[in-house]
Design a protein around this motif. Structure first.
Motif, PDB file in Angstrom:
ATOM      1  N   ALA A 188       0.841  -1.216   0.000  1.00  8.58           N
ATOM      2  CA  ALA A 188       0.000   0.000   0.000  1.00  8.58           C
ATOM      3  C   ALA A 188       0.867   1.253   0.000  1.00  8.58           C
ATOM      4  O   ALA A 188       0.573   2.232  -0.702  1.00  8.58           O
ATOM      5  N   LEU A 189       1.958   1.210   0.757  1.00  2.75           N
ATOM      6  CA  LEU A 189       2.877   2.360   0.790  1.00  2.75           C
ATOM      7  C   LEU A 189       3.475   2.600  -0.595  1.00  2.75           C
ATOM      8  O   LEU A 189       3.534   3.737  -1.081  1.00  2.75           O
ATOM      9  N   GLY A 190       3.884   1.491  -1.238  1.00  2.00           N
ATOM     10  CA  GLY A 190       4.467   1.610  -2.581  1.00  2.00           C
ATOM     11  C   GLY A 190       3.466   2.143  -3.581  1.00  2.00           C
ATOM     12  O   GLY A 190       3.760   3.072  -4.351  1.00  2.00           O
ATOM     13  N   VAL A 191       2.269   1.575  -3.541  1.00  4.89           N
ATOM     14  CA  VAL A 191       1.232   1.998  -4.498  1.00  4.89           C
ATOM     15  C   VAL A 191       0.859   3.462  -4.255  1.00  4.89           C
ATOM     16  O   VAL A 191       0.729   4.251  -5.194  1.00  4.89           O
ATOM     17  N   ALA A 192       0.717   3.819  -2.982  1.00  3.12           N
ATOM     18  CA  ALA A 192       0.355   5.200  -2.650  1.00  3.12           C
ATOM     19  C   ALA A 192       1.422   6.176  -3.127  1.00  3.12           C
ATOM     20  O   ALA A 192       1.112   7.276  -3.590  1.00  3.12           O
ATOM     21  N   SER A 193       2.676   5.745  -3.032  1.00  4.06           N
ATOM     22  CA  SER A 193       3.757   6.631  -3.457  1.00  4.06           C
ATOM     23  C   SER A 193       3.781   6.791  -4.974  1.00  4.06           C
ATOM     24  O   SER A 193       4.232   7.813  -5.483  1.00  4.06           O
ATOM     25  N   LEU A 194       3.313   5.760  -5.670  1.00  5.67           N
ATOM     26  CA  LEU A 194       3.370   5.801  -7.140  1.00  5.67           C
ATOM     27  C   LEU A 194       2.144   6.440  -7.781  1.00  5.67           C
ATOM     28  O   LEU A 194       2.246   7.073  -8.839  1.00  5.67           O
ATOM     29  N   LEU A 195       0.977   6.243  -7.156  1.00  6.25           N
ATOM     30  CA  LEU A 195      -0.277   6.651  -7.817  1.00  6.25           C
ATOM     31  C   LEU A 195      -0.319   8.128  -8.227  1.00  6.25           C
ATOM     32  O   LEU A 195      -0.679   8.436  -9.368  1.00  6.25           O
ATOM     33  N   PRO A 196       0.027   9.074  -7.353  1.00  7.93           N
ATOM     34  CA  PRO A 196      -0.021  10.476  -7.795  1.00  7.93           C
ATOM     35  C   PRO A 196       0.875  10.726  -9.006  1.00  7.93           C
ATOM     36  O   PRO A 196       0.525  11.495  -9.900  1.00  7.93           O
ATOM     37  N   ALA A 197       2.021  10.017  -9.036  1.00  8.42           N
ATOM     38  CA  ALA A 197       2.929  10.190 -10.170  1.00  8.42           C
ATOM     39  C   ALA A 197       2.309   9.654 -11.455  1.00  8.42           C
ATOM     40  O   ALA A 197       2.459  10.253 -12.529  1.00  8.42           O
ATOM     41  N   VAL A 198       1.604   8.543 -11.337  1.00 10.13           N
ATOM     42  CA  VAL A 198       0.954   7.956 -12.516  1.00 10.13           C
ATOM     43  C   VAL A 198      -0.125   8.909 -13.038  1.00 10.13           C
ATOM     44  O   VAL A 198      -0.221   9.168 -14.245  1.00 10.13           O
ATOM     45  N   VAL A 199      -0.901   9.454 -12.107  1.00  6.77           N
ATOM     46  CA  VAL A 199      -1.951  10.407 -12.499  1.00  6.77           C
ATOM     47  C   VAL A 199      -1.324  11.642 -13.150  1.00  6.77           C
ATOM     48  O   VAL A 199      -1.787  12.123 -14.192  1.00  6.77           O
TER      49      VAL A 199
END
Lengths: 406, 276
Positions: A188-199
């Motif tokens: 979850a930490l990894g995904v949370a860190s990546l999601l804003p960048a993907v958006v």
């Protein structure tokens, strides 16, 4: 132990909230520049206060440095690292409030998750602090806000870790929780860190059409050969740079070209353009007093022009007051010898500098520095837009001259 | 959490403090033992729901904000607002106070008809050209050059001569090197009243050419020189200088006492700081 777990959660929550605010501020400053305009950059410990567009603003220095974003060659401006911080702190906000509310009922794995995951923002902050210290030589207050937030989260981790140790020693029991809880938390930490960048990456506009819309040099050569040839190790693309040895933006631009590995692959012709009305009639006041003196010093480099220019950039902070109050020429002579002083006083040097300025006037370039004109088809020298010499540098080079990228 | 009290209480753990809030947690503990995971009582779910909700809502909100900010920047590129930022000046030649519209108008006409602007087929202006195209009286013509007193200089020639002495060459070089931001260099050659108008016209022409040749010798192969130097020769027919010009910077001043006669055996040279 519930008090300690609650404290750990509160520290993580507090750090996370503060971190989200500072990371959002940094992201906001970054995204504002995506419109290819100049904007003020926030730089205060009080979120939202003290915004300025000054060249000396440390937060601006950090924002325009190569370390503020990743994947700059693929995306215009790259993906700001503050986006990772945004997602990361969201995670700690969730985990922190959970531990505050659940405290004693929280499974051991969730506390271990905080103890371990709290190292992530701390490690990132230590790396960025090191970069600020050793590469940027300045500290941005918004960045310090993020470092402090990371430290708070880490303090929560330490408290959590100690609480677990105490529990173990005292024999107190607590639901252990499953490994998937821990693993899921890390994911979850990894995904949370990546999601804003993907958006962010998926929302970026297409910048290609804007790269070549900033004009060309009508007169591509200076008839008196007054421009300065700057040697580089493997020149592959001809550029004309208009620069001022006392201009902080030029220094930063030069640093960016070097740190991105671009400069050594450019075939550089330097057109000195001091923003100082002592020699430059295009200004009614000196933007960089003393720049004319340093421009003459560069012209007198006699094969070491690059060394003189880079010395001026490296010592701008010391040289700027001398430019205002006098003593700049003496400082140059002290550094490079009496011959340099004689050459700087020579009328021929003033004439050569004037010819360089006339070259700028003939081309009707904007009265600003730095400017980079890059050879395109034929003899055409097209201006690389200002915004593509800072945030968009690597992307623009990738599109216009990929051979100059490492 | 409101659902805590509704959840069934399904166990007891003596290691946990007693009390209604802890009861369901104890149930969880009993239910799963050391391998327990998620699910179970609402007392445990409550904090977890709050935590996950805060995490998810904050992350979602921030992602929407990021997306909106990036889109807004894209919109600003496509539909730029009126630029209110200060305009960046454009590099150009200098323009100083004496470049009044009247000055520039005359200068433009002189330049057009003297070959510096437009057609390159001819170089220089003779008295008839200046009279015709400048459309200006002698006094007004000289008045145009009055502000150039400190910028320019008067190169003096010996009577009937057109060669530059060393003093003249030195002064010419000095004045040429003081270009700064100027675009045009003017040479206005004259002759004194002594002699016929035809002879004086030819003499002033030769004087103007002497200055030009000296400049070309000073900076050989300078491609700009033809586009920069404007030559006018006035003979003794137009815009003669009065004795007032004796206090202007001049060459050879010590040879002969300055008079209305000697000051016109000259070529006035100056950079002109006007954009045309």
């Amino acid at each position: 132990m519930s008090k300690e777990i609650r404290l750990a959660g509160a520290l993580a929550l507090g750090g996370a909230v503060l971190g989200v605010v500072f990371a959002a501020l940094s992201t906001s400053d970054y995204t504002a520049h995506l419109d290819r305009q100049m904007h003020v950059v926030h730089c205060s410990f009080i979120p939202g206060a003290e915004a300025s567009g000054d060249e000396a603003n440390p937060c601006k220095t950090a924002l325009f440095s190569p370390y503020s974003a990743l994947f700059r060659q693929s995306f215009w401006g790259g993906i700001p690292i503050s986006l990772g911080a945004l997602g990361c702190f969201c995670f700690f906000a969730g985990l922190g409030i959970y531990l505050v509310l659940a405290s004693e009922r929280a499974p051991r794995r969730s506390i271990e998750l905080l103890a371990i995951a709290g190292l992530v923002p701390l490690a990132a902050s230590i790396v960025m602090f090191g970069i600020s210290l050793t590469q940027l030589h300045t500290f941005c207050k918004v960045c310090i806000g993020i470092y402090f937030s990371s430290a708070l989260v880490f303090a929560g981790s330490v408290v959590a870790f100690r609480a677990l140790g105490k529990e173990k020693r005292s024999g107190a029991t607590r639901p252990k929780g499953t490994m998937p809880v821990l693993a899921g938390g890390v994911v979850a930490l990894g995904v949370a860190s990546l999601l804003p960048a993907v958006v962010y990456a998926s929302s970026l506009p297409d910048y290609k059409p804007y790269l070549t819309k900033c004009g060309t040099l009508a007169q591509t050569t200076e008839p008196h050969n007054s421009l300065v040839k700057i040697p580089t190790t493997s020149p592959k693309r001809q550029v004309v740079l208009f620069e001022d040895p006392l201009c902080p933006t030029c220094r930063e631009f030069h640093g960016r070209l070097l740190s991105e590995g671009i400069f050594e692959k450019l075939d550089v012709t330097l057109a000195l353009f001091p923003l100082d009305n002592e020699c430059n009639w295009m200004l009614d006041r000196a933007v960089h007093p003393g720049a004319c003196v340093l421009a003459k010093a560069v012209l007198c480099g006699k094969g070491k022009e690059r060394a003189v220019l880079e010395w001026a950039y490296d010592n701008q902070e010391d040289l700027r007051p001398l430019g205002k109050n006098g003593g700049l020429k003496d400082r140059v002579v002290k550094q490079f010898g009496a011959d340099m002083g004689t050459c700087m006083d020579d009328k021929a040097t003033s004439i050569r500098l004037n010819q360089t300025l006339q070259f700028a006037a003939s081309n009707h370039i904007p009265v600003s520095t730095p400017q980079m004109y890059m050879k395109e088809s034929g003899d055409k020298l097209a201006r690389v837009c200002d915004e593509d010499t800072d945030l968009g540098l690597k992307y623009a080079m990738g599109q216009l001259a990929p051979e100059v990228l490492p | 959490m409101t659902d805590t009290k509704k959840m069934p209480q399904i166990g007891h753990d003596p290691t946990l403090p007693a009390g209604p809030d802890q009861f369901s947690a104890r149930a969880q503990l009993d239910e799963r033992g050391s391998g327990g995971g998620g699910g179970g009582g609402g007392d445990k779910k409550g904090p977890m729901i709050v935590g996950i909700a805060l995490f998810a809502v904050t992350l979602l909100g921030l992602m929407l904000w990021v997306r909106g900010s990036v889109h807004a920047a894209g919109d600003r590129i496509e539909h730029p607002q009126a630029d209110t930022s200060p305009k960046v000046a454009v590099a150009d030649n200098s323009e100083v106070g004496y470049c009044t519209p009247a000055f520039k108008s005359v200068l433009q006409r002189v330049l057009n008809s003297c070959g510096l602007v437009g057609t390159e087929s001819r170089r220089g202006c003779q008295p008839a050209d200046v009279k015709t195209f400048a459309s200006i009286s002698d006094e007004d013509f000289n008045a145009l050059f009055t502000p150039l007193k400190d910028r320019g200089a008067v190169i003096l020639f010996d009577e009937g001569k057109d060669d530059l002495d060393p003093d003249a060459k030195k002064l010419l070089e000095e004045k040429w090197q003081e270009r700064k931001g100027a675009r045009y260099f003017f040479v206005v050659a004259r002759a004194s009243k002594t002699g016929t108008p035809d002879a004086n016209r030819a003499l002033s022409h030769r004087r103007a050419n002497s200055v030009m040749l000296d400049l070309q010798g000073m900076i050989p192969h300078d491609p700009d020189i033809d586009k920069q130097v404007g030559l006018l020769w006035l003979g003794n027919e137009f815009a003669q200088l009065s004795k007032d010009y004796c206090d202007w910077t001049s060459s050879g001043g010590k040879k002969e006492k300055c008079s209305a006669e000697t000051i016109n055996r000259s070529a006035f040279v100056s950079w002109v700081d006007c954009r045309l």
